[in-house]
Design a protein around this motif. Structure first.
Motif, PDB file in Angstrom:
ATOM      1  N   PHE A 152       0.828  -1.201   0.000  1.00  0.00           N
ATOM      2  CA  PHE A 152       0.000   0.000   0.000  1.00  0.00           C
ATOM      3  C   PHE A 152       0.871   1.262   0.000  1.00  0.00           C
ATOM      4  O   PHE A 152       0.622   2.209  -0.747  1.00  0.00           O
ATOM      5  CB  PHE A 152      -0.902  -0.006   1.233  1.00  0.00           C
ATOM      6  N   SER A 156       0.962   4.382  -2.697  1.00  0.00           N
ATOM      7  CA  SER A 156       0.638   5.743  -2.272  1.00  0.00           C
ATOM      8  C   SER A 156       1.785   6.706  -2.550  1.00  0.00           C
ATOM      9  O   SER A 156       1.570   7.847  -2.964  1.00  0.00           O
ATOM     10  CB  SER A 156       0.295   5.758  -0.775  1.00  0.00           C
ATOM     11  N   ASP A 177      -3.026  13.492   3.639  1.00  0.00           N
ATOM     12  CA  ASP A 177      -3.915  12.334   3.527  1.00  0.00           C
ATOM     13  C   ASP A 177      -3.145  11.036   3.794  1.00  0.00           C
ATOM     14  O   ASP A 177      -3.638  10.132   4.477  1.00  0.00           O
ATOM     15  CB  ASP A 177      -4.545  12.281   2.135  1.00  0.00           C
ATOM     16  N   LEU A 178      -1.938  10.956   3.229  1.00  0.00           N
ATOM     17  CA  LEU A 178      -1.134   9.750   3.435  1.00  0.00           C
ATOM     18  C   LEU A 178      -0.771   9.577   4.905  1.00  0.00           C
ATOM     19  O   LEU A 178      -0.782   8.459   5.431  1.00  0.00           O
ATOM     20  CB  LEU A 178       0.133   9.814   2.583  1.00  0.00           C
ATOM     21  N   LEU A 181      -3.681   8.113   6.632  1.00  0.00           N
ATOM     22  CA  LEU A 181      -3.805   6.703   6.288  1.00  0.00           C
ATOM     23  C   LEU A 181      -2.777   5.862   7.037  1.00  0.00           C
ATOM     24  O   LEU A 181      -3.097   4.782   7.552  1.00  0.00           O
ATOM     25  CB  LEU A 181      -3.631   6.518   4.777  1.00  0.00           C
ATOM     26  N   TYR A 202     -11.184   5.298   6.298  1.00  0.00           N
ATOM     27  CA  TYR A 202      -9.886   4.995   5.694  1.00  0.00           C
ATOM     28  C   TYR A 202     -10.026   4.869   4.177  1.00  0.00           C
ATOM     29  O   TYR A 202      -9.204   5.401   3.410  1.00  0.00           O
ATOM     30  CB  TYR A 202      -9.356   3.712   6.321  1.00  0.00           C
ATOM     31  N   TYR A 206      -8.397   7.226   1.230  1.00  0.00           N
ATOM     32  CA  TYR A 206      -7.585   6.670   0.154  1.00  0.00           C
ATOM     33  C   TYR A 206      -8.106   7.128  -1.208  1.00  0.00           C
ATOM     34  O   TYR A 206      -7.319   7.503  -2.099  1.00  0.00           O
ATOM     35  CB  TYR A 206      -7.584   5.148   0.223  1.00  0.00           C
ATOM     36  N   GLN A 210      -6.315   9.357  -4.193  1.00  0.00           N
ATOM     37  CA  GLN A 210      -6.237   8.993  -5.600  1.00  0.00           C
ATOM     38  C   GLN A 210      -6.814  10.079  -6.508  1.00  0.00           C
ATOM     39  O   GLN A 210      -6.304  10.341  -7.599  1.00  0.00           O
ATOM     40  CB  GLN A 210      -6.962   7.665  -5.836  1.00  0.00           C
ATOM     41  N   ILE A 239      -9.121  -2.877   0.863  1.00  0.00           N
ATOM     42  CA  ILE A 239      -8.292  -1.878   0.204  1.00  0.00           C
ATOM     43  C   ILE A 239      -7.573  -2.421  -1.033  1.00  0.00           C
ATOM     44  O   ILE A 239      -7.360  -1.678  -2.007  1.00  0.00           O
ATOM     45  CB  ILE A 239      -7.276  -1.270   1.211  1.00  0.00           C
ATOM     46  N   GLU A 243      -7.393  -0.588  -4.525  1.00  0.00           N
ATOM     47  CA  GLU A 243      -6.084  -0.223  -5.083  1.00  0.00           C
ATOM     48  C   GLU A 243      -5.952  -0.690  -6.530  1.00  0.00           C
ATOM     49  O   GLU A 243      -5.540   0.069  -7.417  1.00  0.00           O
ATOM     50  CB  GLU A 243      -4.965  -0.857  -4.252  1.00  0.00           C
TER      51      GLU A 243
END
Length: 330
Positions: A152, A156, A177-178, A181, A202, A206, A210, A239, A243
């Motif tokens: 992940f 990211s 944001d990261l 997360l 969460y 994510y 994106q 997730i 992803e």
């Protein structure tokens, strides 16, 4: 102990109730039964029977019973009436009846003690097996999560790198944001269950991350229906599907098509993820890590309680997952 009290009570009560003297053979018989029962339970069965020395166990057991019956019949010798032989012949085998009864009276508790000890050992081994299996599953889940987190993070960081290359003003927001997360992954992902609403937050974060890197996110949608309060779910369960949708959901014109639907009911959680397949997208060596990871987790966490379907017609890729929750409430 209560079983022995009950046995002794049933043995002595009729005698005492009728105010009859206790026969001389009763007390020795009960003492021999006790000795054989516990000697067999604590020594013979563990030392021979459980170690597969069945013949030795049988020889020793038969020998003990013969000695015990011989000793018991020393105290109990039935006497015939004085005129018994004047009127009729004794029944055939009459002299063997006390020996037969003694073998039955001593043998049944002896056999019960062996069965009881084998059951106790089986139960102990079964509990140990379940404990080891549970620990193995827990260790495997921890390994799978540890494998998922770098996967992940790698994806990211690629997103933020793409923003930084374009000198996008959204780069700082993406980093924030990261960080949110990663905070969730550090403090929540090691738990067996997390609140469903936290997992959904969460996922929303994510997707927002994106969106920042996409040139066209008009066809990116997330639809959630149902009540998530008080519900629980294993962390990071969805997730990887999401992803992969973003990774392969951009067409040759740079448009991204990703539709995510979550339906929450009283007994299940349904996830549907659909994306277009980019024409110039080629599967990489590690592209299936996340999907296979989740398949393994589902087998471990929800054996027989989930249904996962993946459809790929070359243009559209769709994942449908329904989980029948074992623990629907926190």
């Amino acid at each position: 102990m209560s079983i022995w009290i009950l046995l002794y009570g049933l043995t002595f009560y009729p005698i005492l109730n009728d105010e009859r003297p206790i026969p001389s053979h009763v007390l020795p018989k009960l003492i021999i039964i006790l000795v054989l029962f516990y000697f067999n339970y604590f020594y013979l069965v563990p030392e021979y029977l459980l170690k597969k020395s069945v013949l030795i166990y049988l020889f020793v057991s038969i020998g003990l019973l013969i000695i015990a019956v011989a000793g018991l019949n020393h105290f109990y010798e039935p006497k015939l009436p004085e005129d018994f032989f004047l009127e009729r012949q004794p029944p055939r085998g009459y002299g063997y009846m006390p020996i037969y009864r003694s073998f039955v009276n001593l043998g049944i508790p002896y056999i019960i003690s062996a069965i009881l000890r084998m059951y106790v050992e089986w139960k102990r081994n079964e509990n140990l097996r379940l404990s080891v299996e549970k620990e193995n599953i827990k260790s495997e889940l921890q390994f799978l999560k540890a494998q998922l987190n770098p996967h992940f993070l790698f994806n990211s960081l690629n997103t933020i790198y793409a923003l930084s290359v374009k000198k996008s003003p959204d780069t700082s927001d993406a980093i924030v944001d990261l960080s949110e997360l990663m905070r969730y992954m550090i403090y929540e992902a090691d738990k067996d269950l997390v609140p469903l609403n936290k997992e959904l937050d969460y996922i929303k974060s994510y997707i927002q991350l994106q969106r920042l890197r996409l040139s066209d996110s008009e066809n990116v949608s997330l639809k959630i229906t149902g009540e998530d309060r008080g519900r629980a779910i294993p962390p990071l369960l969805f997730i990887s599907f999401i992803e992969n949708a973003f990774k392969y959901g951009t067409d040759y014109k740079g448009k991204t098509y990703v539709k995510i639907t979550l339906i929450i009911t009283d007994v299940s959680v349904y996830l549907n993820v659909r994306n277009k397949i980019g024409i110039f997208r080629e599967p990489t060596k590690n592209s299936g890590i996340g999907l296979q990871n989740i398949r393994n987790q589902l087998k471990l966490i929800y054996p027989g309680l989930h249904n996962l379907e993946v459809e790929n017609d070359g243009k559209d890729y769709e994942v449908s997952l329904i989980i029948y929750q074992k623990q629907a409430k926190l």
